[in-house]
Design an enzyme around this catalytic site. Structure first.
Site, short mmCIF file in Angstrom:
data_model
loop_
_atom_site.label_atom_id
_atom_site.label_comp_id
_atom_site.label_asym_id
_atom_site.label_seq_id
_atom_site.Cartn_x
_atom_site.Cartn_y
_atom_site.Cartn_z
N ARG A 1 11.54 0.24 7.77
CA ARG A 1 12.12 -0.12 9.07
C ARG A 1 13.63 -0.03 8.91
O ARG A 1 14.18 -0.34 7.84
CB ARG A 1 11.74 -1.56 9.46
CG ARG A 1 10.37 -1.70 10.07
CD ARG A 1 10.28 -1.05 11.45
NE ARG A 1 8.99 -1.23 12.06
CZ ARG A 1 7.99 -0.35 11.98
NH1 ARG A 1 8.13 0.77 11.30
NH2 ARG A 1 6.84 -0.60 12.59
N GLY B 1 6.79 8.91 10.12
CA GLY B 1 5.96 8.43 8.99
C GLY B 1 4.47 8.55 9.21
O GLY B 1 3.75 9.12 8.39
N ARG C 1 0.82 -1.23 0.00
CA ARG C 1 0.00 0.00 0.00
C ARG C 1 0.85 1.27 0.00
O ARG C 1 0.59 2.20 -0.75
CB ARG C 1 -0.88 0.04 1.25
CG ARG C 1 -1.96 -0.99 1.33
CD ARG C 1 -2.79 -0.70 2.58
NE ARG C 1 -3.73 -1.76 2.86
CZ ARG C 1 -3.43 -2.84 3.57
NH1 ARG C 1 -2.22 -3.00 4.07
NH2 ARG C 1 -4.34 -3.76 3.79
N ILE C 2 1.87 1.30 0.88
CA ILE C 2 2.65 2.54 1.03
C ILE C 2 3.56 2.74 -0.20
O ILE C 2 3.71 3.87 -0.69
CB ILE C 2 3.45 2.53 2.35
CG1 ILE C 2 2.48 2.41 3.54
CG2 ILE C 2 4.29 3.80 2.49
CD1 ILE C 2 3.14 2.20 4.90
N SER D 1 9.49 -6.20 -5.96
CA SER D 1 8.50 -6.53 -4.93
C SER D 1 7.95 -7.93 -5.18
O SER D 1 7.86 -8.37 -6.33
CB SER D 1 7.35 -5.52 -5.06
OG SER D 1 6.34 -5.79 -4.12
N ARG D 2 7.55 -8.58 -4.08
CA ARG D 2 6.84 -9.86 -4.22
C ARG D 2 5.50 -9.62 -4.89
O ARG D 2 5.02 -10.42 -5.66
CB ARG D 2 6.55 -10.45 -2.83
CG ARG D 2 7.63 -11.28 -2.24
CD ARG D 2 7.18 -11.79 -0.92
NE ARG D 2 6.37 -10.78 -0.21
CZ ARG D 2 5.87 -10.90 1.00
NH1 ARG D 2 6.05 -12.01 1.66
NH2 ARG D 2 5.17 -9.94 1.57
N THR D 3 4.86 -8.49 -4.52
CA THR D 3 3.53 -8.18 -5.04
C THR D 3 3.67 -7.55 -6.42
O THR D 3 4.30 -6.51 -6.56
CB THR D 3 2.83 -7.12 -4.14
OG1 THR D 3 3.15 -7.39 -2.79
CG2 THR D 3 1.33 -7.09 -4.36
N GLU E 1 16.67 2.24 17.01
CA GLU E 1 15.95 3.43 17.49
C GLU E 1 15.86 3.44 19.00
O GLU E 1 15.64 2.39 19.60
CB GLU E 1 14.54 3.46 16.89
CG GLU E 1 14.57 3.69 15.40
CD GLU E 1 13.17 3.79 14.78
OE1 GLU E 1 12.17 3.91 15.51
OE2 GLU E 1 13.11 3.75 13.54
N HIS F 1 11.30 9.06 13.05
CA HIS F 1 10.20 8.11 12.86
C HIS F 1 8.84 8.83 12.84
O HIS F 1 7.96 8.55 13.67
CB HIS F 1 10.23 7.00 13.93
CG HIS F 1 9.54 5.73 13.50
ND1 HIS F 1 9.95 4.48 13.88
CD2 HIS F 1 8.45 5.53 12.74
CE1 HIS F 1 9.15 3.56 13.37
NE2 HIS F 1 8.21 4.17 12.68
C1 DGY Z 1 4.08 1.61 11.73
O1 DGY Z 1 2.86 1.65 11.80
O2 DGY Z 1 4.68 0.60 11.36
C2 DGY Z 1 4.83 2.84 12.16
O3 DGY Z 1 6.15 2.80 11.73
C3 DGY Z 1 4.78 2.98 13.68
O4 DGY Z 1 5.14 1.77 14.24
#
Ligand code: DGY
Length: 323
Positions: free
Chosen positions: A242, A291, A158-159, A179-181, A271, A289
């Site tokens: 990540r 996002g 999705r992202i 990507s796998r998808t 982190e 972090h």
């Molecule tokens: C997520 O939803 O994975 C964000 O990075 C917060 O954990």
């Protein structure tokens, strides 16, 4: 209201905590500091549900501690690599996450990082705030144009897709993805995206590469000394996924030696610790972090986690079960 005991490891948005208070016997973490291992074990022993976050390391030792009462870990976030899912399964604990609701916020931060790194925005702001900006000149602080460049996306979930849409429609970027998808052909042609099977071959064409794959043993250090070496020297690396998907030491080395042009990072291997070599680098944008960090998104994540807790209390199907 149910007598089910729910323990949150961190403060959640107020409106979400209020909703939970009406559903169960709620314990919050008033000072909002990450729980220690012993506190996590006690929380699993004393509560039916643990509302966890990315800052809780729920590994085998924690999940297999004796006298557990907990039967659900409702994680506040889409990524759940902080939870050992095999250990949770073995302990008979269900795990849920919050997919879908943070897609746009995270894609926005990927684009923010791309623009900031390429256009030297952090560097320029630091200069100005330090009182060292001598004023405009034709050759000062020249960055790299983003419009029309090539973006490699690693992980087209999705992202990844939301980032690709912003890049393709907003900046006319050419998209490759590993990507796998595999997108369906219509989506590929709308985005002008090309699926590639060979990561290193894709990297060789990228002006920017953006990480969007989940963290897993298979994706750990996907960008490492060898794969980073496949990027052209003018390339930028962006990570909103990540920390573990990039070998941070190898990235620092590639940046220091000029083997790549820059990076924009929102997530880190240890982190809140950031590799110390990255901190003084002017060509690296470092965000804490952020996002999913909009009020709307954090509330939506909280409500999604509570939907799962409510289903657990009612004994109905958990909408976002991953274990
Ligand atoms: C997520 O939803 O994975 C964000 O990075 C917060 O954990």
């Amino acid at each position: 209201m149910s007598s089910m005991r729910v323990r949150l490891t961190r403060r959640w948005p107020e409106v979400v905590e209020d909703r939970l208070r009406g559903l169960c016997d709620l314990a919050i973490n008033a000072d909002d500091r990450p729980l220690t291992r012993d506190q996590l074990i006690a929380a699993l022993q004393e509560n039916d549900v643990l509302g966890a976050t990315v800052t809780d390391r729920l590994d085998t030792a924690v999940l297999s501690a004796p006298n557990r009462r907990c039967r659900l870990i409702a994680s506040f976030g889409v990524g759940y690599n902080h939870i050992d899912t095999e250990a949770a399964r073995a302990a008979g604990i269900a795990v849920t996450n919050t997919p879908g609701v943070l897609t746009d916020a995270t894609a926005d931060i990927a684009i923010t990082l791309m623009l900031m790194a390429a256009r030297r925005a952090g560097e320029g702001e630091r200069l100005l705030r330090a009182g060292q900006w001598p004023g405009w000149s034709p050759n000062s602080l020249l960055g790299t144009q983003v419009t029309g460049k090539t973006l490699g996306i690693i992980g087209m979930g999705r992202i990844g897709q939301a980032t690709a849409r912003r890049a393709a429609f907003g900046f006319g970027m050419k998209i490759f993805y590993f990507s796998r998808t595999r997108l369906d052909l219509l989506e590929e042609s709308v985005l002008g995206a090309t699926h590639v099977k060979d990561l290193k071959a894709m990297l060789g064409h990228c002006d920017f590469v953006s990480m969007h794959c989940p963290a897993s043993p298979a994706t750990r250090h996907l960008l490492n000394a060898e794969t980073l070496a496949a990027l052209p020297p003018h390339a930028f690396v962006i990570n909103t996924a990540r920390g573990d998907v990039i070998d941070e030491a190898a990235l620092a080395e590639a940046l220091a030696s000029g083997r790549i042009a820059g990076a924009g990072l929102d997530v880190y291997e240890r982190e809140p610790i950031v590799h110390e070599a990255l901190l003084p680098m002017e060509n690296v944008v470092l965000l804490p972090h952020l996002g999913s960090g909009s009020q709307e998104t954090r509330e939506a994540m909280g409500h999604c986690a509570v939907d799962n807790i409510e289903a657990f209390i009612k004994g109905t199907v958990l909408p976002n079960r991953v274990v």
